[in-house]
Scaffold this motif. Structure first.
Motif, mmCIF file in Angstrom:
data_model
loop_
_atom_site.group_PDB
_atom_site.id
_atom_site.type_symbol
_atom_site.label_atom_id
_atom_site.label_comp_id
_atom_site.label_asym_id
_atom_site.label_seq_id
_atom_site.Cartn_x
_atom_site.Cartn_y
_atom_site.Cartn_z
ATOM 1 N N VAL A 160 -65.982 25.329 54.671
ATOM 2 C CA VAL A 160 -65.643 25.817 56.572
ATOM 3 C C VAL A 160 -65.553 25.492 57.293
ATOM 4 N N ILE A 161 -65.484 25.675 58.215
ATOM 5 C CA ILE A 161 -64.690 25.528 59.801
ATOM 6 C C ILE A 161 -65.919 25.809 60.469
ATOM 7 N N LEU A 162 -65.587 25.516 61.655
ATOM 8 C CA LEU A 162 -66.821 26.013 63.399
ATOM 9 C C LEU A 162 -66.171 25.015 64.150
ATOM 10 N N ALA A 163 -66.032 25.684 65.107
ATOM 11 C CA ALA A 163 -65.976 25.112 67.111
ATOM 12 C C ALA A 163 -66.407 23.644 67.439
ATOM 13 N N ALA A 164 -65.724 22.789 67.382
ATOM 14 C CA ALA A 164 -66.028 21.122 67.741
ATOM 15 C C ALA A 164 -67.252 21.418 69.025
ATOM 16 N N ARG A 165 -66.373 22.336 70.211
ATOM 17 C CA ARG A 165 -67.282 21.957 71.623
ATOM 18 C C ARG A 165 -69.033 21.945 71.231
ATOM 19 N N GLY A 166 -69.156 22.962 70.930
ATOM 20 C CA GLY A 166 -70.998 22.806 70.536
ATOM 21 C C GLY A 166 -71.630 21.716 70.115
ATOM 22 N N VAL A 167 -71.447 21.444 69.034
ATOM 23 C CA VAL A 167 -71.624 20.803 67.623
ATOM 24 C C VAL A 167 -71.203 19.062 68.419
ATOM 25 N N VAL A 168 -70.029 19.016 68.918
ATOM 26 C CA VAL A 168 -70.060 17.585 70.201
ATOM 27 C C VAL A 168 -70.838 17.318 71.174
ATOM 28 N N ARG A 169 -70.806 18.458 71.712
ATOM 29 C CA ARG A 169 -71.600 18.376 72.763
ATOM 30 C C ARG A 169 -73.027 18.240 72.655
ATOM 31 N N TRP A 170 -73.680 18.387 71.607
ATOM 32 C CA TRP A 170 -75.620 18.424 71.057
ATOM 33 C C TRP A 170 -75.235 16.462 70.457
ATOM 34 N N PHE A 171 -74.448 16.503 69.734
ATOM 35 C CA PHE A 171 -74.295 14.948 69.296
ATOM 36 C C PHE A 171 -73.919 13.780 70.236
ATOM 37 N N GLY A 172 -72.448 14.137 70.986
ATOM 38 C CA GLY A 172 -72.600 12.950 72.263
ATOM 39 C C GLY A 172 -70.940 12.940 71.377
ATOM 40 N N SER A 173 -70.697 12.935 69.928
ATOM 41 C CA SER A 173 -69.276 12.642 70.046
ATOM 42 C C SER A 173 -68.672 12.935 68.392
ATOM 43 N N GLU A 174 -67.646 12.641 68.838
ATOM 44 C CA GLU A 174 -66.779 13.487 67.567
ATOM 45 C C GLU A 174 -67.086 12.895 66.149
ATOM 46 N N GLU A 175 -67.710 12.011 66.195
ATOM 47 C CA GLU A 175 -67.958 10.634 64.658
ATOM 48 C C GLU A 175 -69.446 10.933 64.744
ATOM 49 N N ALA A 176 -70.127 11.473 65.396
ATOM 50 C CA ALA A 176 -71.776 11.209 65.424
ATOM 51 C C ALA A 176 -71.665 12.897 64.911
ATOM 52 N N ALA A 177 -71.228 13.965 65.619
ATOM 53 C CA ALA A 177 -71.504 14.950 64.740
ATOM 54 C C ALA A 177 -70.746 15.054 63.801
ATOM 55 N N ALA A 178 -69.816 14.352 63.346
ATOM 56 C CA ALA A 178 -69.478 14.300 61.298
ATOM 57 C C ALA A 178 -70.534 13.792 60.903
ATOM 58 N N GLU A 179 -70.864 12.935 61.498
ATOM 59 C CA GLU A 179 -71.885 12.089 60.577
ATOM 60 C C GLU A 179 -73.059 13.263 60.204
ATOM 61 N N ALA A 180 -73.662 13.625 61.345
ATOM 62 C CA ALA A 180 -74.885 14.049 61.473
ATOM 63 C C ALA A 180 -74.566 15.259 59.556
ATOM 64 N N LEU A 181 -73.580 16.311 60.616
ATOM 65 C CA LEU A 181 -73.051 16.732 59.577
ATOM 66 C C LEU A 181 -72.236 16.600 57.870
ATOM 67 N N ILE A 182 -72.084 15.473 57.882
ATOM 68 C CA ILE A 182 -72.120 15.058 56.589
ATOM 69 C C ILE A 182 -74.035 15.039 55.988
ATOM 70 N N ASP A 183 -74.708 14.359 56.234
ATOM 71 C CA ASP A 183 -75.948 14.006 55.812
ATOM 72 C C ASP A 183 -76.457 15.449 55.873
ATOM 73 N N ALA A 184 -75.859 16.296 56.313
ATOM 74 C CA ALA A 184 -76.863 17.567 56.898
ATOM 75 C C ALA A 184 -77.036 18.707 55.233
ATOM 76 N N VAL A 185 -75.239 18.083 54.926
ATOM 77 C CA VAL A 185 -74.638 18.449 53.109
ATOM 78 C C VAL A 185 -75.502 18.094 52.711
ATOM 79 N N ALA A 186 -74.870 16.334 52.605
ATOM 80 C CA ALA A 186 -75.807 15.203 51.959
ATOM 81 C C ALA A 186 -77.316 15.628 51.195
ATOM 82 N N ALA A 187 -77.946 16.237 52.590
ATOM 83 C CA ALA A 187 -79.677 16.509 52.059
ATOM 84 C C ALA A 187 -78.985 17.163 50.689
#
Length: 526
Positions: free
Chosen positions: A110-137
């Protein structure tokens, strides 16, 4: 305002890739632990395998028997796109809960625009970590890639990398040129042939391909290679959608009574796909991004966007609608509807000129197969669902047993696994013509005595002449027999017989069958 201030920043893209998704879906369906080696086969070859299977020596492209010999404990499953899409819906729903606006390229990606998720989590690294955790759940592993362009982000996900802004071409340069065709959701089917040609020309890396002149590439290759060259150079591509287009081409269908079964939903989706493509053809456009929406009797509204590398055909649209409805109605996702579907809508979120479609032999949009399929669907609507059928190759020992007829539009599922071992199976090639009512014949040896098959599965004599009605031909060659001993445990269905390939004069070849009532012609070879 100077040029640097007026130049817009690239729309960054996030890609999430679940490695070996066909194998993961097969293991989930079989309720196997993650440590069990799994391989998915299609046409008797491995198309996907788990990490534990690779550690045992299993690789894509291996024949099934060779894969099992390398890993005796290997769990083998048949390729099932419906299962892969249905199982993946739970993962997509988990990602959508964290970052709305997900677009599905294929089950597992899947893909998604980075702008919204990066703004919400503060950085690309934090957004990537949150997405990985969501899938791991959901019990699934994934990798994340972020880059300026979609194709670069997808390849970065395979390396679990965050590519800095403006460094896409630098990231791609050392990768093998084969990476241009590694992801089928981004490349045309012919891309593999192009990669093979580039390798034979001495171009081994994506950087070497990007160094070629764009004028030379455009003058020697087709549009798909030009798009690949732009990707290799890190030039802009079409980004994930930011807002829906006006619903000028939207089609919808009320469902009365509400649909709760997958087969009924798929039937409605197939009819709606036909209507959508009729409207697209009239407008002279083709769809590359499709929004599937379903409204339930409880007021719930489910929506999912599917994105494709090439314009969708009616068959491809119907497949994606069926996959999505199957995932919503029967999947293990948390947003499973609590009531039946009362409205189904298809909206082309992105369209291209109809010239982007491959033209048929006689012109027009699409190919001849699609027009023939639409005609069959119309006939099916007049005569009933079971009136028009197509053959599906299944398991069995003889040609008549291996073909099962299914209604047009239904899932092409054979009655038995064609890749399973079938002792006594007729070797290739298969007959060009299979006779529905096998006519009786007689085989004689060189002195005129009838030839039969003994209890040991051997011929009682060498065939010298074949008699078919009032005609006869000399037998100049034969192969077999292949004994058939089936259902010995069931006296009512037990059968003990044999097949024989016979070569006659003028290169006539027949497949003959010896049973309780003697010899019969089962098939004719070209």
């Amino acid at each position: 305002m100077n040029d640097s201030s007026s130049r817009r920043a690239p729309a960054r893209v996030v890609a999430l890739w679940c490695p070996d998704w066909p194998a993961v879906a097969a293991a989930t369906a079989a309720e196997l632990p993650a440590t069990v080696p799994v391989a998915v086969v299609s046409a008797n070859r491995v198309v996907a395998c788990s990490a534990s299977a690779r550690a045992a020596g299993v690789r894509r492209g291996l024949r099934r028997r060779e894969a099992q010999s390398r890993c005796p404990e290997l769990h083998v499953a048949r390729s099932d796109p419906d299962l892969e899409a249905r199982t993946f819906e739970a993962v997509v729903a988990a990602i959508d809960a964290v970052a709305p606006g997900v677009e599905v390229l294929r089950p597992g990606l899947v893909i998604l625009a980075a702008r919204g998720v990066v703004r919400w989590f503060g950085s690309e690294e934090a957004a990537a970590e949150a997405l990985i955790d969501a899938v791991a759940a959901t019990g699934v592993e994934c990798q994340v890639g972020v880059a300026d362009e979609l194709s670069t982000a997808v390849l970065a996900a395979r390396r679990n990398a965050l590519v800095p802004t403006g460094r896409g071409a630098e990231f791609l340069a050392p990768l093998p040129v084969s990476y241009l065709a590694v992801e089928p959701a981004l490349a045309a089917p012919r891309r593999a042939d192009t990669v093979d040609l580039l390798r034979r020309l001495g171009i081994r890396t994506i950087g070497a391909f990007a160094a070629l002149s764009s004028i030379d590439v455009a003058s020697r290759f087709d549009a798909d290679v030009v798009a690949a060259h732009r990707s290799a150079r890190g030039l802009p591509e079409r980004p994930p959608s930011g807002r829906p287009i006006p619903p000028d081409l939207t089609v919808e269908q009320p469902c009365d009574p509400p649909v709760e079964r997958v087969d009924a939903a798929a039937f409605a989706g197939r009819a709606l796909a036909e209507l959508l493509h009729t409207r697209l053809a009239a407008a002279g456009v083709a769809c590359t991004r499709l929004l599937v929406t379903a409204r339930t009797g409880a007021g719930e509204e489910l929506a999912r966007t599917w994105r494709c590398a090439e314009p969708l055909t009616p068959e491809g649209t119907a497949d994606r609608v069926r996959w999505q409805l199957d995932g919503w109605l029967t999947g293990r996702n948390t947003n499973r509807p609590t009531a039946g579907i009362v409205l189904l809508r298809l909206e082309p979120v992105e369209v291209v000129a109809a010239g982007a479609l491959q033209l048929g032999l006689w012109g027009g949009v699409g190919d001849e197969d699609e027009r023939a399929r639409r005609a069959l669907v119309r006939v099916q609507g007049l005569l009933g669902g079971d009136a028009v059928r197509i053959g599906v190759l299944g398991g069995g020992r003889g040609p008549t047993e291996r073909i099962v007829l299914v209604p047009v539009g239904d899932e092409a599922i054979p009655h038995s696994d064609p890749d399973a071992p079938w002792p006594g199976r007729l070797p290739p090639p298969a007959p060009a013509l299979v006779l529905h009512t096998p006519p009786a014949i007689r085989l004689d040896d060189d002195v005129g005595n009838p030839v039969s098959v003994t209890e040991r599965g051997l011929l009682s004599g060498s065939p010298a002449r074949l008699r078919w009605g009032s005609r006869s031909w000399p037998v100049i060659g034969w192969a077999g027999p292949w004994p058939v001993d089936e259902y010995w445990w069931d006296p009512a269905a037990a059968r003990c017989a044999a097949r024989l390939q016979v070569l006659l004069e003028e290169s006539r070849a027949l497949l003959v069958f010896f049973g309780a009532d003697g010899w019969r012609v089962e098939g004719v070879y070209d």
